[in-house]
Design an enzyme around this catalytic site. Structure first.
Site, short mmCIF file in Angstrom:
data_model
loop_
_atom_site.label_atom_id
_atom_site.label_comp_id
_atom_site.label_asym_id
_atom_site.label_seq_id
_atom_site.Cartn_x
_atom_site.Cartn_y
_atom_site.Cartn_z
N PHE A 1 0.83 -1.21 0.00
CA PHE A 1 0.00 0.00 0.00
C PHE A 1 0.86 1.26 0.00
O PHE A 1 1.88 1.34 0.69
CB PHE A 1 -0.87 0.06 1.26
CG PHE A 1 -1.84 -1.06 1.41
CD1 PHE A 1 -3.13 -0.95 0.90
CD2 PHE A 1 -1.50 -2.21 2.10
CE1 PHE A 1 -4.04 -1.98 1.06
CE2 PHE A 1 -2.40 -3.24 2.28
CZ PHE A 1 -3.68 -3.14 1.75
N ASP A 2 0.41 2.26 -0.73
CA ASP A 2 0.84 3.63 -0.51
C ASP A 2 0.24 4.07 0.83
O ASP A 2 -0.67 3.42 1.35
CB ASP A 2 0.35 4.51 -1.66
CG ASP A 2 0.61 5.98 -1.43
OD1 ASP A 2 1.76 6.34 -1.13
OD2 ASP A 2 -0.35 6.76 -1.53
N LEU A 3 0.73 5.18 1.38
CA LEU A 3 0.25 5.61 2.69
C LEU A 3 -0.68 6.82 2.60
O LEU A 3 -1.90 6.70 2.76
CB LEU A 3 1.46 5.91 3.59
CG LEU A 3 1.20 6.03 5.09
CD1 LEU A 3 0.47 4.81 5.64
CD2 LEU A 3 2.52 6.25 5.82
N ASP B 1 -3.08 6.04 -4.66
CA ASP B 1 -4.07 7.04 -5.07
C ASP B 1 -3.57 8.00 -6.14
O ASP B 1 -4.32 8.88 -6.57
CB ASP B 1 -4.51 7.86 -3.85
CG ASP B 1 -3.38 8.73 -3.30
OD1 ASP B 1 -2.29 8.19 -3.06
OD2 ASP B 1 -3.59 9.94 -3.12
N ILE C 1 -1.27 -0.80 -4.23
CA ILE C 1 -2.47 0.03 -4.20
C ILE C 1 -2.08 1.47 -3.85
O ILE C 1 -1.41 1.70 -2.84
CB ILE C 1 -3.48 -0.50 -3.17
CG1 ILE C 1 -3.82 -1.96 -3.48
CG2 ILE C 1 -4.74 0.36 -3.16
CD1 ILE C 1 -4.78 -2.59 -2.46
#
Length: 243
Positions: free
Chosen positions: A20-22, A175, A173
């Site tokens: 994951f991105d944060l 954004d 994942i």
């Protein structure tokens, strides 16, 4: 008119590792980031342009500092940013709805989880520790861990190396377009989320395998189905047309 038609089909591929991105993905920190930048720009008398600044989110802070403050003042920018960010971190940092439930579901199903971020390690660990996300993660790759950052694939490769996990059964994942480009270059399943920096149309332009509108979409049957400790990703590409 920009139109995106999603095509499905192909072979079911097991996904065992999810990275994951944060910021803007797991944690709702964008108001804090914007507020911090506004303060830094004001204190340094740098003209503020919201859209121009915020589209850089996802790149390392040092790179953003050099872009807007120049080589001669970027360290001042960097230190001011860290100072103001730390002051309001706890008050303005929270998870997005459904984040903890999603992490719990994946972890309970045997999926290995990690974080790949362009934040410094100190700040990333503070955020995930404060929110309780850290207990789900096997690895955290931060800006200090690689020399080439997103949108290059190196941070994803580093996380997979630390976890001894293969590219073929991993997903990333995020954004932002930087996240999708990095994932595609790394050869992992690329998944965009629409509640962070970028909307669906912008994400689609960079060819993610999936786009999520909410975390529940991640574990629905046609993307990731959680059962008997197995997760399946039915890979498809978004085909985009201009008409």
């Amino acid at each position: 008119m920009f139109k995106c038609v999603k095509k499905t089909g192909g072979i079911a591929m097991a996904i065992h590792t999810v990275l994951f991105d944060l910021d803007g993905t797991l944690i709702d920190s964008l108001p804090l980031i914007r507020r911090t930048y506004e303060k830094v720009f004001a204190e340094m008398n740098i003209p503020w342009g919201d859209a121009e600044v915020m589209k850089h989110i996802g790149l390392p802070l040092a790179d953003i500092a050099k872009t807007f403050a120049g080589e001669d003042r970027y360290l001042e920018f960097f230190k001011l940013y860290q100072h103001h960010y730390a002051l309001e971190h706890d008050a303005l940092t929270k998870t997005f709805p459904g984040t903890m439930e999603m992490l719990e579901a994946l972890k309970a199903s045997g999926i290995r989880l990690g974080i790949v971020t362009s934040k410094t390690r100190r700040v990333a660990l503070r955020s995930i520790g404060f929110l309780g996300i850290d207990r789900y993660m096997e690895a955290v790759v931060a800006v200090e861990d690689v020399t080439r950052h997103k949108p290059q694939p190196d941070p994803i490769f580093k996380a997979l190396e630390l976890m001894q996990a293969p590219v073929e059964t991993a997903a990333y994942i995020g954004d932002s377009p930087f996240d999708i480009i990095s994932a595609n270059r790394a050869g992992v399943t690329s998944i965009g989320v629409t509640w962070g920096m970028s909307g669906r149309e912008e994400l689609v332009r960079h060819g993610p395998d999936y786009i999520l509108e909410k975390w529940e979409d991640l574990i629905r049957p046609n993307i990731i189905s959680v059962h008997e400790r197995r997760v399946y990703a039915y890979r498809h590409r978004n085909r985009c047309h201009h008409s």
